[in-house]
Design a protein around this motif. Sequence first.
Motif, PDB file in Angstrom:
ATOM      1  N   LEU A 178       0.835  -1.200   0.000  1.00 32.19           N
ATOM      2  CA  LEU A 178       0.000   0.000   0.000  1.00 32.19           C
ATOM      3  C   LEU A 178       0.871   1.252   0.000  1.00 32.19           C
ATOM      4  O   LEU A 178       0.631   2.194  -0.769  1.00 32.19           O
ATOM      5  CB  LEU A 178      -0.920   0.006   1.215  1.00 32.19           C
ATOM      6  N   ALA A 179       1.902   1.266   0.827  1.00 37.85           N
ATOM      7  CA  ALA A 179       2.800   2.425   0.889  1.00 37.85           C
ATOM      8  C   ALA A 179       3.484   2.646  -0.459  1.00 37.85           C
ATOM      9  O   ALA A 179       3.601   3.778  -0.936  1.00 37.85           O
ATOM     10  CB  ALA A 179       3.833   2.235   1.992  1.00 37.85           C
ATOM     11  N   ALA A 180       3.915   1.560  -1.097  1.00 35.59           N
ATOM     12  CA  ALA A 180       4.579   1.680  -2.393  1.00 35.59           C
ATOM     13  C   ALA A 180       3.623   2.217  -3.451  1.00 35.59           C
ATOM     14  O   ALA A 180       3.985   3.081  -4.257  1.00 35.59           O
ATOM     15  CB  ALA A 180       5.132   0.328  -2.825  1.00 35.59           C
ATOM     16  N   ARG A 181       2.385   1.738  -3.447  1.00 35.17           N
ATOM     17  CA  ARG A 181       1.412   2.210  -4.438  1.00 35.17           C
ATOM     18  C   ARG A 181       1.035   3.663  -4.198  1.00 35.17           C
ATOM     19  O   ARG A 181       0.860   4.430  -5.149  1.00 35.17           O
ATOM     20  CB  ARG A 181       0.177   1.322  -4.418  1.00 35.17           C
ATOM     21  N   LEU A 182       0.911   4.056  -2.929  1.00 38.66           N
ATOM     22  CA  LEU A 182       0.622   5.462  -2.633  1.00 38.66           C
ATOM     23  C   LEU A 182       1.761   6.364  -3.097  1.00 38.66           C
ATOM     24  O   LEU A 182       1.534   7.439  -3.651  1.00 38.66           O
ATOM     25  CB  LEU A 182       0.383   5.643  -1.133  1.00 38.66           C
ATOM     26  N   GLN A 183       2.990   5.913  -2.866  1.00 39.76           N
ATOM     27  CA  GLN A 183       4.152   6.698  -3.292  1.00 39.76           C
ATOM     28  C   GLN A 183       4.187   6.815  -4.820  1.00 39.76           C
ATOM     29  O   GLN A 183       4.460   7.887  -5.367  1.00 39.76           O
ATOM     30  CB  GLN A 183       5.426   6.042  -2.780  1.00 39.76           C
ATOM     31  N   GLN A 184       3.882   5.727  -5.503  1.00 44.50           N
ATOM     32  CA  GLN A 184       3.860   5.756  -6.966  1.00 44.50           C
ATOM     33  C   GLN A 184       2.769   6.702  -7.476  1.00 44.50           C
ATOM     34  O   GLN A 184       3.000   7.478  -8.406  1.00 44.50           O
ATOM     35  CB  GLN A 184       3.624   4.341  -7.502  1.00 44.50           C
ATOM     36  N   ALA A 185       1.611   6.650  -6.859  1.00 42.24           N
ATOM     37  CA  ALA A 185       0.514   7.522  -7.271  1.00 42.24           C
ATOM     38  C   ALA A 185       0.879   8.992  -7.050  1.00 42.24           C
ATOM     39  O   ALA A 185       0.605   9.842  -7.902  1.00 42.24           O
ATOM     40  CB  ALA A 185      -0.756   7.174  -6.499  1.00 42.24           C
ATOM     41  N   ARG A 214       1.208  11.889  -9.864  1.00 41.96           N
ATOM     42  CA  ARG A 214       0.436  13.127  -9.746  1.00 41.96           C
ATOM     43  C   ARG A 214       1.342  14.336  -9.911  1.00 41.96           C
ATOM     44  O   ARG A 214       1.018  15.282 -10.633  1.00 41.96           O
ATOM     45  CB  ARG A 214      -0.274  13.174  -8.390  1.00 41.96           C
ATOM     46  N   ARG A 215       2.513  14.295  -9.260  1.00 40.83           N
ATOM     47  CA  ARG A 215       3.460  15.408  -9.400  1.00 40.83           C
ATOM     48  C   ARG A 215       3.928  15.543 -10.843  1.00 40.83           C
ATOM     49  O   ARG A 215       4.084  16.647 -11.367  1.00 40.83           O
ATOM     50  CB  ARG A 215       4.648  15.202  -8.463  1.00 40.83           C
TER      51      ARG A 215
END
Length: 65
Positions: free
Chosen positions: A24-31, A35-36
Amino acid sequence: MTQTSERSTTMSNLLAEDLARAHLAARLQQAESQRRGHQLAAARRLSRKAERAAAQARLALARVI
């Protein structure tokens, strides 16, 4: 024997939870990174559009003068 299997099951569950949190942390970081990237691309497009508008305004002003 039962106590050992309960510990093993508990450890397996904890490991699975940790793995799920890591995913979950990895996917949030990727998202967030994507976005940036999209924001940066949009800002660059708007900047180029503003530069073109400014150039057109300068040309229009030069024609008037």
